[in-house]
Write a protein that holds these residues in place. Structure first.
Motif, PDB file in Angstrom:
ATOM      1  N   SER A 384      35.034  49.357  45.211  1.00 19.55           N
ATOM      2  CA  SER A 384      34.007  48.510  45.490  1.00 19.55           C
ATOM      3  C   SER A 384      32.412  48.753  44.564  1.00 19.55           C
ATOM      4  CB  SER A 384      33.409  48.596  47.457  1.00 19.55           C
ATOM      5  OG  SER A 384      33.222  49.870  47.572  1.00 19.55           O
ATOM      6  N   VAL A 441      37.778  41.073  35.226  1.00 19.30           N
ATOM      7  CA  VAL A 441      38.778  39.164  36.001  1.00 19.30           C
ATOM      8  C   VAL A 441      39.338  38.460  35.335  1.00 19.30           C
ATOM      9  CG1 VAL A 441      38.305  37.328  38.208  1.00 19.30           C
ATOM     10  CG2 VAL A 441      36.320  39.134  37.331  1.00 19.30           C
ATOM     11  N   ARG A 448      39.866  44.112  37.944  1.00 16.29           N
ATOM     12  CA  ARG A 448      39.661  41.934  38.945  1.00 16.29           C
ATOM     13  C   ARG A 448      38.837  43.193  39.878  1.00 16.29           C
ATOM     14  NH1 ARG A 448      43.485  37.336  39.463  1.00 16.29           N
ATOM     15  NH2 ARG A 448      43.000  37.239  37.293  1.00 16.29           N
ATOM     16  N   ASP A 449      40.104  43.393  40.831  1.00 19.56           N
ATOM     17  CA  ASP A 449      39.672  44.386  42.491  1.00 19.56           C
ATOM     18  C   ASP A 449      38.804  44.783  41.830  1.00 19.56           C
ATOM     19  OD1 ASP A 449      41.931  43.057  43.309  1.00 19.56           O
ATOM     20  OD2 ASP A 449      42.756  45.219  43.095  1.00 19.56           O
ATOM     21  N   LEU A 452      35.322  41.709  41.907  1.00 20.35           N
ATOM     22  CA  LEU A 452      35.701  41.028  43.271  1.00 20.35           C
ATOM     23  C   LEU A 452      34.812  42.475  44.361  1.00 20.35           C
ATOM     24  CD1 LEU A 452      38.550  38.813  42.693  1.00 20.35           C
ATOM     25  CD2 LEU A 452      36.375  38.269  42.115  1.00 20.35           C
TER      26      LEU A 452
END
Length: 494
Positions: A384, A441, A448-449, A452
């Protein structure tokens, strides 16, 4: 009144939103030599030493183009940031400029996201350093070494900003000397000029003798970009530190102008040496690491341990700067009312003690998560925050588009650093960053994680920022209405 109108102009009262100044309590404890070495060492992270192997395996010799593309991106972003920082050096750097140019929500959001990025980095680097130290002194457990490293560097940051600068001067100095020596010795070995070298001295042959320069196709260059982009994070630290230096404008100007050769020598130069000393598909590059494999090919004894010392230095440097950076961003947020007021207070030595302790506490918690739940909680924290670097660069670009006009209107004499080909190259840089995010992405997997999850966290932070601004204004209006009613009642009673 808009958020921009609430911000004071240059020369306003120190400490007001958008205009935090060292006179608010921070002291100019960083000498020019500190800033110079922070600028040079800021682009050399542990990721350069330990992360380059996978990039070479993915793209082959074409990884040089990946490093060149990301390097150009960093040069452009640093030029834009240097333009703003030279005109108004501040501990909040791009967060304070976004506050001024885009609105309070932007400064709040990018400031907290950047803080979040660095406190997660604290946990990553503390764990990496602990693994090396445990391999040397196994009687102390890994978590013990992580604790010791965090405590020692927290203490140095709490003493004074000059102690941070002194530690970083020597940490960065070791990295710079090590890479410079590696490049020099490696170039001599490449051409067979190094006495006693075990390397055959093949010149540039290894760049094409194992499937060509692009053995995995042109698309692998973009894959390489994703692998190397985050090893460049940290270049912007010098603009935060400039606010506590003797001559901020000179320090920022010098750092901005020198970023091209720093990236050219330390990144492109060292990776070029690795690729010319060994074929890109040599198994030792992945097994031992690119730099250790290169040193082994030359015949340097104990290459692994030598690199461990250098990597440990890079880790400690990153930890030291990460704690400093996170605390100064928290300090700036506190000054602007976007963080607890305690974060904006400094002690008699000009140190924002609460901001440092608040940052390191989260870092300790993240270290605990790394040991307790490495594949769940900590993996979420890591992913994150993974794309925050690109978000920061994107905000710097958009902010500079607006700040150029503000600087020209208010303090044109301070526009001593200018972005090249403005605004065209700024828009090109924005497009490059958006392309990298989009390709992450498209590429899938961890990339991608990271995008996102980072977007999810960014959306939450922006929602909080917008909510604070909306309800803060409503509260101010309600208070004003209540005050007017009290006045009317008092008049009526009289």
């Amino acid at each position: 009144m808009t958020s921009q109108q609430t911000l004071t102009k240059e020369g306003g009262k120190p400490g007001t939103p958008g205009n935090p100044q060292p006179s608010d309590g921070l002291q100019a404890g960083l000498k020019n030599r500190h800033l110079s070495m922070i600028a040079i060492g800021g682009v050399i992270g542990a990721g350069l030493f330990v992360g380059s192997s996978s990039g070479i395996a993915a793209a082959g010799p074409a990884i040089l183009l990946s490093y060149a593309l990301v390097g150009a991106l960093v040069v452009f972003v640093m030029r834009m940031l240097g333009e703003m920082a030279a005109a108004n050096p501040t501990s909040g750097s791009f967060s304070a400029y976004a506050d001024r140019a885009l609105g309070r929500w932007a400064g709040f959001s990018i400031g907290w996201l950047y803080w979040f990025f660095w406190v997660v980095v604290l946990a990553v680097e503390a764990t990496a350093g602990a693994k090396i130290l445990e391999s040397w002194i196994p009687m102390v457990p890994q978590w013990g070494w992580a604790l010791i490293v965090m405590v020692v560097l927290t203490a140095t940051n709490l003493v004074s900003v000059s102690s941070y600068g002194e530690f970083e001067f020597w940490f960065a100095g070791i990295k710079v000397v090590a890479i410079s020596a590696f490049v020099l010795i490696g170039v001599l070995a490449v051409f067979g000029l190094l006495p006693g070298s075990d390397n055959p001295g093949a010149g540039f042959a290894h760049l094409t003798d194992a499937g060509g320069f692009m053995p995995n196709g042109a698309g692998a260059i973009l894959t390489g970009v994703l692998m190397v982009v985050f090893s460049f994070m940290g270049s912007e630290i010098v603009t935060l530190a400039a606010g506590e230096s003797e001559d901020p404008q000179r320090a920022v100007t010098k750092a901005t102008n020198s970023v091209i050769w720093r990236i050219g020598v330390f990144y492109l130069g060292s990776i070029f040496v690795v690729l010319t000393l060994l074929p890109w598909n040599d198994k030792s590059i992945l097994d031992k690491g690119s730099y250790v494999a290169a040193l082994d090919s030359i015949g340097i004894a104990h290459a692994g341990q030598i690199m461990n010392v250098i990597v440990l230095t890079a880790v400690l440097s990153c930890l030291n700067s990460g704690l400093y950076t996170a605390s100064r961003m928290a300090f700036s947020l506190g000054q602007r009312g976007d963080a607890p007021k305690a974060f904006a207070r400094t002690n008699s030595r000009g140190v924002p003690k609460a901001a440092i302790l608040g940052s390191v506490v989260f870092g300790f918690v993240a270290v605990f998560f790394n040991y307790k739940w490495p594949d769940t909680v900590f993996a979420f924290l890591l992913n994150s925050s993974g794309a925050v670097a690109l978000f920061v660069w994107l905000v710097i670009c958009v902010t500079q588009l607006r700040m150029r006009g503000i600087i020209l209107r208010e303090t044109p004499d301070k526009l001593v650093v200018r972005m090249w080909l403005f605004p065209y190259l700024t828009w090109v840089t924005i497009a490059m960053i958006l392309f990298v995010l989009g390709y992450m992405v498209y590429d899938g997997g961890d990339a991608r994680d990271q995008v996102l999850l980072s977007l999810l966290v960014a959306a939450v932070v922006i929602a909080i920022a917008v909510g604070r601004e909306k309800f803060g204004r409503r509260g101010a209006v309600d208070s004003a209405d209540a005050g007017q009613s009290d006045v009317k009642d008092s008049v009526a009673r009289s």
